[in-house]
Design an enzyme around this catalytic site. Structure first.
Site, PDB file in Angstrom:
ATOM      1  N   CYS A  91      11.411   5.978 -40.489  1.00 12.42           N
ATOM      2  CA  CYS A  91      11.527   6.246 -39.058  1.00 12.42           C
ATOM      3  C   CYS A  91      10.923   5.071 -38.293  1.00 12.42           C
ATOM      4  O   CYS A  91       9.856   4.575 -38.660  1.00 12.42           O
ATOM      5  CB  CYS A  91      10.767   7.533 -38.729  1.00 12.42           C
ATOM      6  SG  CYS A  91      10.786   7.951 -36.990  1.00 12.42           S
ATOM      7  N   GLU A 134      17.316  12.646 -36.411  1.00 14.21           N
ATOM      8  CA  GLU A 134      17.237  12.313 -34.979  1.00 14.21           C
ATOM      9  C   GLU A 134      17.222  13.583 -34.119  1.00 14.21           C
ATOM     10  O   GLU A 134      16.538  13.639 -33.097  1.00 14.21           O
ATOM     11  CB  GLU A 134      18.396  11.406 -34.554  1.00 14.21           C
ATOM     12  CG  GLU A 134      18.530  10.086 -35.326  1.00 14.21           C
ATOM     13  CD  GLU A 134      17.255   9.280 -35.413  1.00 14.21           C
ATOM     14  OE1 GLU A 134      16.386   9.397 -34.524  1.00 14.21           O
ATOM     15  OE2 GLU A 134      17.100   8.528 -36.394  1.00 14.21           O
TER      16      GLU A 134
HETATM   17 NI    NI Z   1      12.813   8.826 -36.658  1.00 17.59          NI
END
Ligand code: NI
Length: 167
Positions: A91, A134
């Site tokens: 991420c 997401e």
């Molecule tokens: Ni992320």
């Protein structure tokens, strides 16, 4: 276009819940192109508006090898899901950390595009996982939230230490 600042975990703003987009305006389109530029520059395969401190249900993704297939999802909703996947995820808000997370292998997602038109998409594999990751951001959830408390603490300490060293 502009490169936006990506919030870094741990940061309380990553836990805000995004609101639905009521109208796809020029301002939203400008945000989307800035988000895309930010994602490609990082580089990453997905970015949620939450990560750039905008709390609206918008995400961009591009899991193509060439990085030339930008996908935009406004107000995404998963309308069907099946199978299991446990790919290693990373991420842009949690740099350098990669962990396996349980996800659905296949999803059908319904969303609006950047012209405000509704579309449906069947996704599997990396794209499916990316969209689920997401969409979690839009609910204020970061992938490390799925890990054991011990692992979460280790990751927080590691990132805080690294940030101190680079400041
Ligand atoms: Ni992320």
């Amino acid at each position: 276009m502009a490169i936006l600042k990506i919030l870094q975990y741990p940061d309380d703003r990553l836990h805000k819940v995004a609101a639905p987009v009521t109208e796809v305006t020029e301002t939203i389109r400008k945000l989307i192109s800035d988000m895309a530029e930010t994602m490609y520059a990082a580089p990453g395969v997905g970015l949620a508006a939450t990560q750039v401190d905008v709390h609206q249900r918008i995400l961009v993704a591009d899991t193509s090898e060439e990085g030339n297939k930008l996908m935009v999802f406004i107000n995404p909703e998963i309308i069907s899901k099946s199978g299991e996947s446990d790919l290693e995820e990373g991420c842009l808000s949690v740099p350098g950390i990669y962990e396996k997370v349980q996800r659905f292998e296949n999803i059908t997602v319904k969303a609006l595009n950047d012209r405000g038109e509704c579309f449906m998409l069947d996704a599997s594999g990396l794209l499916s996982v990316c969209i689920q990751h997401e969409m979690d951001h839009l609910l204020g959830k970061v992938f490390v939230d799925y890990l054991s408390p011990l692992k979460q603490t280790r990751i927080k300490n590691k990132l805080k230490k690294r940030r101190r060293e680079t400041m």
